[in-house]
Design a protein around this motif. Structure first.
Motif, PDB file in Angstrom:
ATOM      1  N   UNK A  21       0.813  -1.214   0.000  1.00 39.95           N
ATOM      2  CA  UNK A  21       0.000   0.000   0.000  1.00 39.95           C
ATOM      3  C   UNK A  21       0.851   1.270   0.000  1.00 39.95           C
ATOM      4  N   UNK A  22       2.107   1.167   0.366  1.00 38.11           N
ATOM      5  CA  UNK A  22       2.918   2.341   0.702  1.00 38.11           C
ATOM      6  C   UNK A  22       3.183   3.241  -0.490  1.00 38.11           C
ATOM      7  N   UNK A  23       2.958   4.539  -0.272  1.00 37.78           N
ATOM      8  CA  UNK A  23       3.347   5.593  -1.202  1.00 37.78           C
ATOM      9  C   UNK A  23       4.428   6.413  -0.506  1.00 37.78           C
ATOM     10  N   UNK A  24       5.530   6.683  -1.187  1.00 42.64           N
ATOM     11  CA  UNK A  24       6.595   7.468  -0.584  1.00 42.64           C
ATOM     12  C   UNK A  24       7.931   6.770  -0.683  1.00 42.64           C
ATOM     13  N   UNK A  25       8.900   7.257   0.094  1.00 43.90           N
ATOM     14  CA  UNK A  25      10.257   6.734   0.036  1.00 43.90           C
ATOM     15  C   UNK A  25      10.757   6.303   1.393  1.00 43.90           C
ATOM     16  N   UNK A  26      12.085   6.304   1.578  1.00 44.33           N
ATOM     17  CA  UNK A  26      12.676   5.760   2.806  1.00 44.33           C
ATOM     18  C   UNK A  26      12.492   6.618   4.048  1.00 44.33           C
TER      19      UNK A  26
END
Length: 227
Positions: A21-26
């Motif tokens: 589900x994750x949107x984005x970075x580290x």
């Protein structure tokens, strides 16, 4: 899953069992807006604050729990709360997996789910929230009386959430029956159930203790709006 990771539940879910589900970075992640209104960072750094700003649309309202960076004037703080994270007691007996009168929910039930959660606990349940886990309901006299399901998932832990009873059907034990069913299913799969509840909600906390949950930690929650 270690206690430290449980202390940042949104980040832990988005980097383990719900990484899909994750949107984005580290340094900043979020669920899609149509899934859940949660954002998260692993550390409260200035770089994480900048990364969060890139993930949230102007005017959007989101929630962050436990770890939050210092945010600039591009955000409006709408409210704060303390939420108690409760986990299943090691010595609590597993409830019976009693599904009598309880219906598994499907995509066709989404309008009823949205209506009930908007009435009882607005803002957190979205069109795609049912993708996060299993959801069940009790119908009474043709009406959608109560529901509950699973939301955040980590390695070995799954959150019970959206525990809602229509005001016309309270006091009948429906929430307890739904929670017991979810707990029984999770324990059968080797999963530790957990949940979050507003620290001020004494009635709900007492129910969860009676069913077999115990307080683990109190976490701060911020309700934020992107300017």
């Amino acid at each position: 899953m270690t206690p430290a990771e449980m202390n940042n539940p949104i980040w832990s879910a988005l980097t383990t069992a719900q990484a899909h589900f994750a949107i984005g970075g580290p340094i900043a992640k979020r669920y899609p807006a149509e899934v859940a209104p949660f954002i998260a960072v692993p550390e409260p750094t200035a770089a994480a604050a900048d990364a969060l700003a890139e993930l949230v649309a102007p005017g959007e309202v989101v929630n962050i729990v436990s770890v939050t960076p210092k945010l600039d004037q591009g955000w409006e703080l709408l409210g704060t709360a303390d939420v108690v994270q409760m986990v299943w007691r090691d010595d609590a007996p597993a409830p019976d997996e009693d599904a009598a009168g309880i219906t598994p929910l499907t995509d066709a039930d989404t309008p009823d789910m949205l209506d009930l959660t908007a009435l009882v606990f607005p803002g957190y349940f979205r069109r795609r929230t049912p993708e996060m886990g299993e959801y069940f309901a009790i119908r009474q006299d043709g009406h959608f009386a109560a529901m509950a399901g699973e939301r955040m998932k980590m390695l070995g832990y799954e959150e019970i959430s959206a525990v809602c009873t229509h005001p016309n059907f309270t006091g009948r034990g429906y929430a307890a029956r739904l929670i017991n069913l979810l707990v029984a299913k999770q324990l059968k799969r080797g999963i530790v159930p957990f949940l979050h509840v507003n620290a001020a909600n004494a009635r709900a906390r007492a129910l969860y203790v009676r069913l077999g949950f115990v307080d683990r930690v109190t976490l701060p929650l911020w309700l934020l709006k992107r300017a």
